[in-house]
Scaffold this motif. Structure first.
Motif, PDB file in Angstrom:
ATOM      1  N   ILE A 149       8.186  14.027   2.263  1.00 60.40           N
ATOM      2  CA  ILE A 149       8.660  13.949   0.886  1.00 60.40           C
ATOM      3  C   ILE A 149       9.779  12.914   0.835  1.00 60.40           C
ATOM      4  CG2 ILE A 149      10.345  15.811   1.214  1.00 60.40           C
ATOM      5  CD1 ILE A 149       9.792  16.673  -1.647  1.00 60.40           C
ATOM      6  N   THR A 150       9.851  12.155  -0.262  1.00 61.11           N
ATOM      7  CA  THR A 150      10.871  11.118  -0.377  1.00 61.11           C
ATOM      8  C   THR A 150      11.193  10.828  -1.835  1.00 61.11           C
ATOM      9  OG1 THR A 150      11.456   8.830   0.214  1.00 61.11           O
ATOM     10  CG2 THR A 150       9.152   9.274  -0.307  1.00 61.11           C
ATOM     11  N   SER A 151      12.396  10.338  -2.069  1.00 62.46           N
ATOM     12  CA  SER A 151      12.728   9.810  -3.396  1.00 62.46           C
ATOM     13  C   SER A 151      12.212   8.385  -3.538  1.00 62.46           C
ATOM     14  CB  SER A 151      14.245   9.824  -3.605  1.00 62.46           C
ATOM     15  OG  SER A 151      14.876   8.891  -2.725  1.00 62.46           O
ATOM     16  N   GLY A 152      11.923   7.764  -2.394  1.00 66.92           N
ATOM     17  CA  GLY A 152      11.445   6.385  -2.397  1.00 66.92           C
ATOM     18  C   GLY A 152      12.539   5.356  -2.574  1.00 66.92           C
ATOM     19  N   GLN A 153      13.725   5.788  -2.907  1.00 72.70           N
ATOM     20  CA  GLN A 153      14.812   4.828  -3.113  1.00 72.70           C
ATOM     21  C   GLN A 153      15.305   4.295  -1.767  1.00 72.70           C
ATOM     22  OE1 GLN A 153      17.142   7.694  -5.412  1.00 72.70           O
ATOM     23  NE2 GLN A 153      17.016   6.320  -7.185  1.00 72.70           N
ATOM     24  N   PRO A 154      15.621   3.001  -1.702  1.00 70.07           N
ATOM     25  CA  PRO A 154      15.787   2.032  -2.791  1.00 70.07           C
ATOM     26  C   PRO A 154      14.514   1.280  -3.196  1.00 70.07           C
ATOM     27  CG  PRO A 154      16.484   1.037  -0.750  1.00 70.07           C
ATOM     28  CD  PRO A 154      16.086   2.446  -0.406  1.00 70.07           C
ATOM     29  N   ALA A 155      13.373   1.575  -2.586  1.00 71.01           N
ATOM     30  CA  ALA A 155      12.146   0.863  -2.979  1.00 71.01           C
ATOM     31  C   ALA A 155      11.710   1.238  -4.389  1.00 71.01           C
ATOM     32  CB  ALA A 155      11.024   1.179  -1.990  1.00 71.01           C
ATOM     33  N   VAL A 156      11.893   2.525  -4.758  1.00 68.14           N
ATOM     34  CA  VAL A 156      11.460   3.017  -6.066  1.00 68.14           C
ATOM     35  C   VAL A 156      12.643   3.059  -7.025  1.00 68.14           C
ATOM     36  CG1 VAL A 156      10.405   4.922  -7.334  1.00 68.14           C
ATOM     37  CG2 VAL A 156       9.653   4.407  -5.004  1.00 68.14           C
ATOM     38  N   ASN A 157      12.436   2.560  -8.219  1.00 69.41           N
ATOM     39  CA  ASN A 157      13.420   2.653  -9.297  1.00 69.41           C
ATOM     40  C   ASN A 157      12.901   3.635 -10.343  1.00 69.41           C
ATOM     41  OD1 ASN A 157      15.603   0.297  -8.977  1.00 69.41           O
ATOM     42  ND2 ASN A 157      13.630  -0.459  -8.268  1.00 69.41           N
ATOM     43  N   TRP A 158      13.689   4.679 -10.622  1.00 72.82           N
ATOM     44  CA  TRP A 158      13.314   5.710 -11.586  1.00 72.82           C
ATOM     45  C   TRP A 158      14.075   5.471 -12.881  1.00 72.82           C
ATOM     46  CZ3 TRP A 158       9.580   9.039  -9.808  1.00 72.82           C
ATOM     47  CH2 TRP A 158       9.417   9.137  -8.425  1.00 72.82           C
ATOM     48  N   ALA A 174       7.975   0.382  -8.012  1.00 75.43           N
ATOM     49  CA  ALA A 174       8.359   0.190  -6.614  1.00 75.43           C
ATOM     50  C   ALA A 174       8.169  -1.263  -6.208  1.00 75.43           C
ATOM     51  CB  ALA A 174       7.526   1.086  -5.709  1.00 75.43           C
ATOM     52  N   MET A 175       9.146  -1.778  -5.468  1.00 76.76           N
ATOM     53  CA  MET A 175       9.081  -3.115  -4.883  1.00 76.76           C
ATOM     54  C   MET A 175       9.558  -3.004  -3.444  1.00 76.76           C
ATOM     55  SD  MET A 175       7.976  -5.386  -7.069  1.00 76.76           S
ATOM     56  CE  MET A 175       8.616  -6.959  -6.533  1.00 76.76           C
ATOM     57  N   GLY A 176       8.733  -3.429  -2.488  1.00 71.64           N
ATOM     58  CA  GLY A 176       9.035  -3.200  -1.085  1.00 71.64           C
ATOM     59  C   GLY A 176       9.868  -4.263  -0.403  1.00 71.64           C
ATOM     60  N   PRO A 178      13.074  -6.656   0.604  1.00 72.51           N
ATOM     61  CA  PRO A 178      12.553  -7.283   1.815  1.00 72.51           C
ATOM     62  C   PRO A 178      12.138  -6.269   2.888  1.00 72.51           C
ATOM     63  CG  PRO A 178      14.935  -7.351   1.842  1.00 72.51           C
ATOM     64  CD  PRO A 178      14.541  -6.719   0.528  1.00 72.51           C
ATOM     65  N   CYS A 179      12.814  -5.107   2.921  1.00 72.38           N
ATOM     66  CA  CYS A 179      12.463  -4.091   3.918  1.00 72.38           C
ATOM     67  C   CYS A 179      12.649  -2.695   3.333  1.00 72.38           C
ATOM     68  CB  CYS A 179      13.302  -4.257   5.184  1.00 72.38           C
ATOM     69  SG  CYS A 179      15.083  -4.189   4.893  1.00 72.38           S
ATOM     70  N   MET A 180      12.470  -2.559   2.021  1.00 73.46           N
ATOM     71  CA  MET A 180      12.745  -1.280   1.366  1.00 73.46           C
ATOM     72  C   MET A 180      11.574  -0.308   1.417  1.00 73.46           C
ATOM     73  SD  MET A 180      15.141  -2.402  -1.868  1.00 73.46           S
ATOM     74  CE  MET A 180      13.940  -3.465  -2.633  1.00 73.46           C
ATOM     75  N   ASN A 181      10.379  -0.788   1.765  1.00 70.24           N
ATOM     76  CA  ASN A 181       9.230   0.118   1.814  1.00 70.24           C
ATOM     77  C   ASN A 181       9.345   1.157   2.915  1.00 70.24           C
ATOM     78  OD1 ASN A 181       7.642  -0.325  -0.381  1.00 70.24           O
ATOM     79  ND2 ASN A 181       6.111  -1.574   0.660  1.00 70.24           N
ATOM     80  N   ARG A 182      10.253   0.961   3.859  1.00 71.70           N
ATOM     81  CA  ARG A 182      10.448   1.984   4.892  1.00 71.70           C
ATOM     82  C   ARG A 182      11.053   3.254   4.303  1.00 71.70           C
ATOM     83  NH1 ARG A 182      14.350  -1.248   8.959  1.00 71.70           N
ATOM     84  NH2 ARG A 182      12.646  -2.719   8.702  1.00 71.70           N
ATOM     85  N   ALA A 183      11.527   3.187   3.049  1.00 69.10           N
ATOM     86  CA  ALA A 183      11.970   4.391   2.337  1.00 69.10           C
ATOM     87  C   ALA A 183      10.816   5.074   1.612  1.00 69.10           C
ATOM     88  CB  ALA A 183      13.075   4.044   1.339  1.00 69.10           C
ATOM     89  N   LEU A 184       9.678   4.390   1.514  1.00 70.40           N
ATOM     90  CA  LEU A 184       8.478   4.958   0.884  1.00 70.40           C
ATOM     91  C   LEU A 184       7.539   5.588   1.909  1.00 70.40           C
ATOM     92  CD1 LEU A 184       7.095   2.632  -1.949  1.00 70.40           C
ATOM     93  CD2 LEU A 184       7.475   5.090  -2.053  1.00 70.40           C
ATOM     94  N   PHE A 185       7.459   4.995   3.085  1.00 76.32           N
ATOM     95  CA  PHE A 185       6.561   5.519   4.110  1.00 76.32           C
ATOM     96  C   PHE A 185       6.957   4.974   5.481  1.00 76.32           C
ATOM     97  CE2 PHE A 185       4.762   1.714   2.238  1.00 76.32           C
ATOM     98  CZ  PHE A 185       4.345   0.954   3.314  1.00 76.32           C
ATOM     99  N   PRO A 186       6.788   5.765   6.554  1.00 77.88           N
ATOM    100  CA  PRO A 186       7.014   5.268   7.915  1.00 77.88           C
ATOM    101  C   PRO A 186       6.018   4.160   8.231  1.00 77.88           C
ATOM    102  CG  PRO A 186       6.965   7.671   7.868  1.00 77.88           C
ATOM    103  CD  PRO A 186       6.459   7.203   6.534  1.00 77.88           C
ATOM    104  N   SER A 187       6.486   3.120   8.913  1.00 74.87           N
ATOM    105  CA  SER A 187       5.627   1.950   9.090  1.00 74.87           C
ATOM    106  C   SER A 187       6.147   1.068  10.206  1.00 74.87           C
ATOM    107  CB  SER A 187       5.585   1.139   7.791  1.00 74.87           C
ATOM    108  OG  SER A 187       6.894   0.662   7.489  1.00 74.87           O
ATOM    109  N   GLN A 188       5.360   0.049  10.508  1.00 77.66           N
ATOM    110  CA  GLN A 188       5.809  -1.047  11.362  1.00 77.66           C
ATOM    111  C   GLN A 188       6.287  -2.156  10.431  1.00 77.66           C
ATOM    112  OE1 GLN A 188       2.274  -1.776  13.796  1.00 77.66           O
ATOM    113  NE2 GLN A 188       3.100  -0.490  15.437  1.00 77.66           N
ATOM    114  N   ASP A 189       7.542  -2.065  10.034  1.00 79.34           N
ATOM    115  CA  ASP A 189       8.081  -2.936   8.992  1.00 79.34           C
ATOM    116  C   ASP A 189       8.572  -4.254   9.579  1.00 79.34           C
ATOM    117  OD1 ASP A 189       8.837  -3.838   6.557  1.00 79.34           O
ATOM    118  OD2 ASP A 189      10.557  -2.502   6.313  1.00 79.34           O
ATOM    119  N   CYS A 190       7.623  -5.007  10.102  1.00 73.65           N
ATOM    120  CA  CYS A 190       7.892  -6.312  10.698  1.00 73.65           C
ATOM    121  C   CYS A 190       6.962  -7.317  10.025  1.00 73.65           C
ATOM    122  CB  CYS A 190       7.640  -6.258  12.202  1.00 73.65           C
ATOM    123  SG  CYS A 190       7.966  -7.807  13.068  1.00 73.65           S
TER     124      CYS A 190
END
Length: 274
Positions: A149-158, A174-176, A178-190
Motif C-alpha cells: 500500500i502506498t500514497s504514491g507521493q511524491p510521484a502521485v499528486n492528489w 502521477a509522473m515518475g 526523475p526517480c519518483m516512481n520508486r514511491a509507486l512500486f518497488p523496481s530497478q530504478d536505473c
C-alpha cells in the motif's frame, strides 16, 4: 497570442532543421572522402555505477512489471500488487537476493513466489529512496508478487475538488521522473534498465483514467512491445476528464470545461513538433 507563438515556434523549428540538415550533409560528405582514414576505433568504456540506485542489476534483471491497483481518492491511497518477471544475469547463481529500489511511503505486507512466501528487508538507502532486499529468489520459478500500500507521493499528486477547474471532484495524476516512481512500486530504478509493463486500475467512482500506454479497456493499459525505463512506467491521470483527438496519432485529456481550449491550443503544434 497563441497563433503568434505557434508562428514563432514554426520559424524556430525551421531554422534548427536547416542547421541540422547542413551538419549531417557535411558529416556524410567527410565520411565519403576517405572512409579508411576517418575510421575511428571503438573504445570499450566501462559503464559507470549508478549511485542513485541500489538495485543489483548485475545479478538479476526485471523484464516485465504487471500492476493491479485499487485507487482510493478519498483516502489518497493506492493498494495493490506488482508482479515482477525477472531473469538472472550471472548464470552461476541459481538463486540469490534480489535488491530493488523502493520508498518509505511503500508499506509491504507480503512478497511471494509461487506458493513460497519470501523474507524481505526494507531499509533507508538515501534521501529519496529505500533499499528493498528480497531473500533467496529463484529465476524461472514464477513471478515475484509484491503486495503493498502506498500514497504514491511524491510521484502521485492528489488534488481536492477546489484545486480542479470544474471544482466538482477530486483528481490525481502521477509522473515518475526523475526517480519518483520508486514511491509507486518497488523496481530497478536505473535509466539504462528497460522493461515492458501492463496495468489494471480498480476505481471506486465514475472517474476516468488515462495512462501513458496503449489502452486495452476502460481501466487497463499495456506497453508490451516497447520496453522503457522505470520512470516512464505507469504515468497516469484519474478524475473527471474527457478525451479529444487532435490528429490521427495525438489526443488530449482535460476536464470538460477546458477540453475545447486544450484541443485548440495543441492542435496547431503537436504534429509540427513530432
Amino acid at each position: 497570442e497563441t497563433t503568434h507563438q505557434t508562428k514563432k515556434l514554426r520559424q524556430a523549428l525551421g531554422k534548427k532543421q536547416e542547421k541540422m540538415h547542413s551538419l549531417f550533409t557535411r558529416l556524410a560528405a567527410s565520411s565519403l572522402v576517405d572512409n579508411e582514414k576517418s575510421r575511428v576505433a571503438a573504445v570499450d568504456l566501462p559503464i559507470p555505477e549508478d549511485v542513485s540506485s541500489c538495485a543489483n542489476i548485475d545479478v538479476f534483471l526485471v523484464r516485465h512489471y504487471s500492476f493491479r491497483w485499487r485507487v482510493d481518492m478519498e483516502k489518497r491511497q493506492i493498494r495493490g500488487t506488482v508482479n515482477l518477471r525477472f531473469e538472472r544475469v550471472d548464470a552461476s547463481r541459481k538463486k540469490g537476493d534480489l535488491v530493488l529500489d523502493a520508498h518509505e511511503n511503500i508499506k509491504i505486507s507480503k512478497i511471494s513466489q509461487g506458493s513460497t512466501v519470501k523474507k524481505f528487508e526494507q531499509k533507508k538507502y538515501c534521501d529519496f529512496g529505500d533499499e528493498l532486499i528480497i531473500r533467496e529468489v529463484i529465476p524461472c520459478s514464477g513471478d515475484l508478487i509484491i503486495e503493498y500500500i502506498t500514497s504514491g507521493q511524491p510521484a502521485v499528486n492528489w488534488l481536492n475538488p477546489q484545486q480542479t477547474f470544474g471544482g466538482m471532484k477530486s483528481m490525481c495524476y502521477a509522473m515518475g521522473q526523475p526517480c519518483m516512481n520508486r514511491a509507486l512500486f518497488p523496481s530497478q530504478d536505473c535509466p539504462r534498465v528497460r522493461a515492458s509493463w501492463d496495468i489494471n486500475f480498480i476505481l471506486h467512482g465514475d472517474e476516468k483514467v488515462a495512462c501513458a500506454a496503449p489502452r486495452i479497456s476502460d481501466t487497463a493499459f499495456a506497453m508490451k512491445e516497447q520496453t522503457v525505463p522505470v520512470y516512464l512506467m505507469a504515468n497516469f491521470v484519474i478524475g473527471r476528464i474527457e478525451y479529444r483527438e487532435i490528429s490521427h496519432r495525438s489526443a488530449v485529456w482535460a476536464e470538460p470545461e477546458i477540453i475545447d481550449a486544450a484541443a485548440s491550443e495543441f492542435s496547431n503544434c503537436i504534429e509540427l513538433y513530432l
